[in-house]
Structures are given as C-alpha cells and as structure tokens.
Design a protein around this motif. Structure first.
Motif, PDB file in Angstrom:
ATOM      1  N   SER A   1      -4.146  -2.365  -7.396  1.00 64.05           N
ATOM      2  CA  SER A   1      -3.222  -2.161  -6.286  1.00 64.05           C
ATOM      3  C   SER A   1      -3.920  -1.122  -5.412  1.00 64.05           C
ATOM      4  N   GLU A   2      -3.259  -0.700  -4.365  1.00 60.74           N
ATOM      5  CA  GLU A   2      -3.872   0.280  -3.473  1.00 60.74           C
ATOM      6  C   GLU A   2      -4.263   1.561  -4.212  1.00 60.74           C
ATOM      7  N   ILE A   3      -3.455   1.951  -5.185  1.00 61.78           N
ATOM      8  CA  ILE A   3      -3.693   3.246  -5.845  1.00 61.78           C
ATOM      9  C   ILE A   3      -3.873   3.120  -7.358  1.00 61.78           C
ATOM     10  N   LYS A   4      -4.177   1.911  -7.815  1.00 61.84           N
ATOM     11  CA  LYS A   4      -4.342   1.736  -9.261  1.00 61.84           C
ATOM     12  C   LYS A   4      -5.381   0.673  -9.557  1.00 61.84           C
ATOM     13  N   ILE A   5      -6.199   0.907 -10.581  1.00 62.04           N
ATOM     14  CA  ILE A   5      -7.069  -0.159 -11.080  1.00 62.04           C
ATOM     15  C   ILE A   5      -6.777  -0.314 -12.564  1.00 62.04           C
ATOM     16  N   SER A   6      -6.458  -1.526 -12.962  1.00 62.54           N
ATOM     17  CA  SER A   6      -6.165  -1.768 -14.377  1.00 62.54           C
ATOM     18  C   SER A   6      -7.184  -2.739 -14.954  1.00 62.54           C
ATOM     19  N   VAL A   7      -7.543  -2.488 -16.189  1.00 63.42           N
ATOM     20  CA  VAL A   7      -8.387  -3.460 -16.884  1.00 63.42           C
ATOM     21  C   VAL A   7      -7.763  -3.791 -18.236  1.00 63.42           C
TER      22      VAL A   7
END
Ligand code: ASP
Ligand code: MG
Length: 425
Positions: A376-382
């Motif tokens: 998202s604009e303020i999150k990176i998930s793996v």
C-alpha cells in the motif's frame, strides 16, 4: 469542563487487586482537576467464556440474544469499579449502554456507534460524579442490546471522547505502548513515542494487537488523539495522532506480522472477464476475509494462475467453497497452511525511494524466499514460509529503521501543508 476518557482493558480490570489499582488511577485524574469518564471492558477471560457458553447451548445462537449474553461481562467490571470508588468516598455509578443510551447501527455483534445521548452523563459529571460506562455495547433502534465487535471497548472510548469533546482519550492496557515490533520476540524492539493513525491502522490490521483496528479508524475520522499506556507501570506510552503532529524522520515505524496465514493457488484458471469476482464471491458471502491476492498475466491469453491468502482457520471452508464453485474452471488447487506475513510500515516510504529494494535485499541476504508481495502507500508486506518468520522479523527490524534526510523533507512538506491549512491524509 476539562474531560478525560479513560478506557480500561480486560487485563487492567482482570482481578480485584487490579480493579483497586484502576480506582487509584481514576482518582489521580480527579486530582488534576479533570472530569473523568471511565469506560471498561469485561474482566479478562469473561467474554471468551460467554462466547463459549453460547456455542455449547447452540451452534445457531440467535444474534440478538448472543449480544445480550456476551455484553454481560462489562456489567460486572463496571459495578466493581464504581463500588471501589464509592468505598473510597467518591461519587460514582455504573452505566450500561442502554442506560446512557449509546445508539448503534448495523447488525448484531458487529454494530457501530452512531450517537451518544449526553445529557444525563453531563449532569452527573457536573455534580462531581464519576460515570463508569460499559464498553463494547449499545442499543439499536428496536431497543435491543447490541455489541460492536470483539475488543470494541476501544471504539466505545473513542466515540465517548468524540461526543463529550474530551481533551484526552487514554487507553489503559497491559502493554506500555506500541512497539516497533513484538517486544516478546525481538529484544531490541523500541517503544514508539508518536505514531500516525494511518501507520497504527496498518500495524493493527497486520498483526499488532494493541488496539482494535476499527477504533483507530474512528479516531482518525474524528481527529481524536489517543494515548496508549500501561495500567501496571507508571511510564509514558504511545500517542496516536495525525501525521502533521509527528516530527521525526523515520522511514519505517514498525515491523508487524501475522502468524497463521494460509495460501491457496489455483493453477490454470480459465481466464475471462469477471473470473476473479466469481472466485471471491462465495468467500465474501461466507465472511471469509481474503488478504493478499496475486494474479499472473496469462501467457497464452487463455489461462492464468491466481494466488491468495486467508487465515489458516478458514482454509478448509475456503477449499470446499472453491471446489464446489461451478462458475470457475481450473486445473489444480495447491494449498499451503504454513505461511506467515511480515509487513514494514511507515509514512516515510512515500518520499523515500528504494525501501522496497532494501526490504527484499535484506530478506535475500538471509536466504528467505518471498512467496507473495503486496503493498500500500505506507506498507510493504511479504508472505514467507512460517519457519522463516522470526528470522524475517529480526532482519527487517535491524536493517530498516534508520533515518534519512528524505524523512525530514517529508516533515517539512507536512508542516508547509499544515500552514496552508491542508493535510496529507
Ligand atoms: N469484552 C469485550 C471483548 O473481550 C470487549 C473488549 O474487551 O473490548 O471482546
Ligand atoms: Mg478484551
């Protein structure tokens, strides 16, 4: 009137001794000349017991009655708090949702607060009384008792702060604030002094259990500053506020994770417009929350592979729904219920290039395979294999939280926008 709303969570009122401590905390605010509105959860474990009893009585407990049952724990804790305050010579009484009244809208068990009638409470505050209000509950337009979702006392507190125009809303809990990651897992986790609503929302929905996610959304929409602090230790906590109140230049505020995810891949799905909607429709109808979704570009224009994640507990139901779905055609279904999601969160990434690369590189150096990515604009998930979870949290926590001048530029931008009366969010 200078009003403060104090919310006490289940562990904060978890025993008679704890309730005595809570009374002391309340009195300390009276001494600072605040009018205090208290909102309390049930003693810890009670609501779970009530839910369990409902299941033992019937697998089909009707929602109206379910709410009457599961909201009853708060009646007990609220009366115990006012009982203690009375014992110490203070004027105090309990208020159940319907007595205030707190009006809700929406279905039972997941209702939302729509309005709070203020007159009686205001009169009581003016007379020097301390109202102790039951969290988690309200009434609907049919005058039936409703509840607002597990952990809902957070939302009760925020809405009380909003309607009574409180100067502060303080969430007393068993942790002393929001940490950069789970301090039980990573020793070097640090307490965050101030965090934005957006970051907190992402943290809460990606696994950090300090507050109920929808209560943070309520706070954001109503611009209520929240302080999270411990009822056990006298130390300062974490403030959750709007971005322009935060002056720091951290790119990443925190690393959060969810442990029990499951992944489903549909191989060779016949591609046509509407196929994704057909796959997810029955899941939505069965209240199964889909988290990450990736669809590959179909190389031959006819077939595609689609991967998505859900909570492990929903896996067998999801598999069943997919297999009996006549609207879709696929070659093979592959499931994996040993995956976990790790996320890095921070508004600083909007203005800082290279965060994605650095995250992936850090994981690569530790030989951790990334299964699915979402941002998202303020999150990176793996998504990673569950066996790699701890390693992933620890490397990301170590590598990423450093400061850069870009963050400072972002803050200057916020200040500039604030001066111009604009907001970034
Ligand atoms: N007692 C309710 C629950 O356990 C509400 C709350 O704790 O906020 O979900
Ligand atoms: Mg609780």
């Amino acid at each position: 009137m200078k009003i403060v709303v104090l919310k006490f969570g289940g562990t904060s009122v978890g025993s008679i001794d704890r309730i005595k401590k809570v009374a002391e905390i309340i009195i300390s605010y009276l001494k600072k000349r605040y009018k205090v509105i208290v909102v309390s959860s049930a003693m810890s474990g009670i609501t779970n017991k009530l839910v369990k009893m409902s299941k033992e009585i019937s697998s089909n407990y009707i929602p109206d009655e379910y709410d009457v049952l599961v909201s009853s724990g708060e009646q007990m804790s609220c009366s115990l708090i006012s009982g203690r305050l009375n014992h110490l010579g203070y004027k105090s009484r309990s208020w159940l949702g319907w007595q205030v009244p707190i009006f809700t809208k929406g279905s039972h068990a997941v209702a939302r607060i729509r309005n709070i009638y203020k007159k009686n409470i205001t009169k009581y505050l003016k007379s020097g009384g301390i109202p102790i209000i039951a969290g988690f509950q309200g009434i609907n337009s049919n005058l039936r008792i409703t509840t607002i979702g597990r952990g809902g006392t957070d939302a009760s507190a925020i809405m009380l702060a909003r309607f009574f125009n409180a100067e502060k809303c303080i969430i007393y809990t068993d942790v002393d604030g929001v940490y950069t990651t789970d301090p039980n897992k990573i020793k070097k986790a640090k307490k965050i002094k101030k965090i934005s609503y957006e970051e907190m929302l992402e943290m809460a929905s990606s696994g950090s259990k300090v507050m109920q996610p929808h209560s943070i959304q309520d706070a954001r929409l109503n611009r209520i500053d929240i302080e999270v602090r411990s009822s056990f230790k006298k130390v300062s906590g974490t403030i959750i506020t709007k971005r322009k109140n935060i002056v720091n230049n951290k790119i990443i505020q925190g690393v959060s994770f969810t442990k029990n995810d499951a992944k489903i891949t549909l191989v060779g799905v016949k591609d046509r417009p509407g196929i994704a909607a057909s796959i997810f429709e029955p899941l939505y109808k069965n209240s199964i929350n889909v988290d990450m979704v990736v669809q590959n570009i179909s190389s031959n224009g006819k077939e595609t592979d689609l991967t998505f994640t859900i909570k492990s507990e929903d896996l067998s139901k999801t598999e069943r729904l997919i297999k009996k779905n006549k609207k879709i055609n696929f070659k093979k279904i592959i499931v994996d219920d040993k995956v976990s999601k790790v996320s890095i969160i921070g508004v600083g990434m909007i203005t800082t290039p290279g965060v994605t690369y650095r995250m992936f590189n850090a994981l690569a150096k530790k030989n951790i395979n990334i299964i699915v990515i979402s941002t998202s604009e303020i999150k990176i998930s793996v998504l990673v294999s569950r066996k790699d979870l701890n390693k992933a949290i620890s490397i990301l926590h170590k590598e990423l939280p450093e400061k850069t001048p870009d963050g400072a530029i972002y803050n200057k931008l916020c200040i500039k926008l604030a001066i111009e009366g604009l907001e970034l969010d």
